[in-house]
Design an enzyme around this catalytic site. Sequence first.
Site, PDB file in Angstrom:
ATOM      1  N   PHE A  65      -8.664   0.485  -0.983  1.00 24.66           N
ATOM      2  CA  PHE A  65      -8.847   1.934  -1.028  1.00 24.66           C
ATOM      3  C   PHE A  65     -10.103   2.287  -1.830  1.00 24.66           C
ATOM      4  O   PHE A  65     -10.788   3.268  -1.525  1.00 24.66           O
ATOM      5  CB  PHE A  65      -7.614   2.610  -1.638  1.00 24.66           C
ATOM      6  CG  PHE A  65      -7.633   4.103  -1.488  1.00 24.66           C
ATOM      7  CD1 PHE A  65      -7.660   4.688  -0.232  1.00 24.66           C
ATOM      8  CD2 PHE A  65      -7.644   4.932  -2.601  1.00 24.66           C
ATOM      9  CE1 PHE A  65      -7.693   6.071  -0.086  1.00 24.66           C
ATOM     10  CE2 PHE A  65      -7.675   6.308  -2.466  1.00 24.66           C
ATOM     11  CZ  PHE A  65      -7.704   6.881  -1.203  1.00 24.66           C
ATOM     12  N   TYR A  66     -10.423   1.478  -2.830  1.00 23.65           N
ATOM     13  CA  TYR A  66     -11.679   1.663  -3.577  1.00 23.65           C
ATOM     14  C   TYR A  66     -12.867   1.631  -2.623  1.00 23.65           C
ATOM     15  O   TYR A  66     -13.717   2.527  -2.626  1.00 23.65           O
ATOM     16  CB  TYR A  66     -11.814   0.571  -4.642  1.00 23.65           C
ATOM     17  CG  TYR A  66     -13.200   0.455  -5.240  1.00 23.65           C
ATOM     18  CD1 TYR A  66     -13.699   1.458  -6.067  1.00 23.65           C
ATOM     19  CD2 TYR A  66     -14.002  -0.651  -4.983  1.00 23.65           C
ATOM     20  CE1 TYR A  66     -14.972   1.349  -6.615  1.00 23.65           C
ATOM     21  CE2 TYR A  66     -15.274  -0.765  -5.534  1.00 23.65           C
ATOM     22  CZ  TYR A  66     -15.751   0.240  -6.349  1.00 23.65           C
ATOM     23  OH  TYR A  66     -17.008   0.136  -6.881  1.00 23.65           O
ATOM     24  N   ALA A  67     -12.936   0.599  -1.783  1.00 22.67           N
ATOM     25  CA  ALA A  67     -14.037   0.480  -0.823  1.00 22.67           C
ATOM     26  C   ALA A  67     -14.032   1.651   0.156  1.00 22.67           C
ATOM     27  O   ALA A  67     -15.095   2.176   0.523  1.00 22.67           O
ATOM     28  CB  ALA A  67     -13.930  -0.844  -0.067  1.00 22.67           C
TER      29      ALA A  67
ATOM     30  N   THR B  14     -13.043   4.717  -0.417  1.00 26.17           N
ATOM     31  CA  THR B  14     -13.578   5.929  -1.055  1.00 26.17           C
ATOM     32  C   THR B  14     -15.098   5.871  -1.118  1.00 26.17           C
ATOM     33  O   THR B  14     -15.784   6.884  -0.968  1.00 26.17           O
ATOM     34  CB  THR B  14     -13.020   6.145  -2.473  1.00 26.17           C
ATOM     35  OG1 THR B  14     -13.397   5.072  -3.350  1.00 26.17           O
ATOM     36  CG2 THR B  14     -11.509   6.296  -2.471  1.00 26.17           C
ATOM     37  N   LYS B  15     -15.648   4.682  -1.340  1.00 32.25           N
ATOM     38  CA  LYS B  15     -17.108   4.553  -1.408  1.00 32.25           C
ATOM     39  C   LYS B  15     -17.745   4.728  -0.014  1.00 32.25           C
ATOM     40  O   LYS B  15     -18.815   5.317   0.121  1.00 32.25           O
ATOM     41  CB  LYS B  15     -17.489   3.200  -2.014  1.00 32.25           C
ATOM     42  CG  LYS B  15     -17.166   3.104  -3.508  1.00 32.25           C
ATOM     43  CD  LYS B  15     -17.972   4.116  -4.312  1.00 32.25           C
ATOM     44  CE  LYS B  15     -17.901   3.874  -5.796  1.00 32.25           C
ATOM     45  NZ  LYS B  15     -18.794   4.792  -6.552  1.00 32.25           N
TER      46      LYS B  15
END
Length: 346
Positions: free
Chosen positions: A161-163, A165-166
Amino acid sequence: MTDHPTPPKRHRVFITGTAGFIGFHLAKLLLAEGHVVCGLDAMTDYYDVTLKQRRHQMLLQNPNFEAHEARLEDADAVMRLITAFQPTAIVHLAAQAGVRYSLENPRAYLESNLIGTFNVMEAARTLGVGHLLMASTSSVYGANTEMPFDEQQKVDTPLTFYAATKKANESMSHSYAHLWDLPTTMFRFFTVYGPWGRPDMALFKFTKGIIEGTPIDIYNHGDMYRDFTYVEDLVRGIRLLIDTPPQRPDTPEDVPEGDSLSPVAPWRVVNIGNSDKVRLMDFVEAIEDELGKPAIRNFMGMQTGDVPATWANADLLKSLTGYRPQTNVRDGVKAFVAWYKDYYNI
């Protein structure tokens, strides 16, 4: 009569995340060059706040630096601070960081990385800032297997999910660049390390574990490769990109070959990496050699959402700025270990 060279432009740079690892180093570099920097940081407790406070204390010794504490999600505060400072450029580094933490607390990434980034973009649009630069990540390459990764590859398969968002930040910023003619550069970082690093990152954890004689977790049984990028090399790349705002091409055919410049907007994405993939076990051995002590190795399976390898093609950075990161991993590890021992009085 002697011709005097034109003095270099003195920037006013608003940086989000100046108490963070990369933001601190970028602010330090800009201040050393005589630029004026305004920093924003939320001082969240994702990791040791004392480390963040120490970074800000160092920066505040320079009269050209001012710091403010506020959350990116506070739209009014972000707009007020950026408007008051009147920057020539904004470098948006603040984010909820960490691939693994996004498995535990995805909402933190939604609020900081999406809503917070939107607030920064709105302020940049309202002020008509000359150049907006924002941090992305090599994690957006996700399940891609063709290496080295280059900026023209599709990035439609994020694994965390981090990736995600980016990747969303990249899409959001492209729309703003197109709609409002806002020159925007996104940069994708590759495994940044070095002095004043984050305690949740591998180098910090490995160094601490080896010194204390506690086991270090090595994922995928050590069969991992990373493009380790020394932090001072990274911020040098960002610094040079500040002076290289993208311009909207007249026609799609005007985009140079190998450039990620959008055919319809003053927007591009740039890898900043060492252009070299290093085996994780070689990285561990470099730390062991520097400390003169073997690690207690706890080999584990692959972490959810992780990838076996990253490797940057940094040709675009080189063609735009004339610069390419090149610090050797052993030299970078040596500098970190020296800082760690000094900071913790070891």
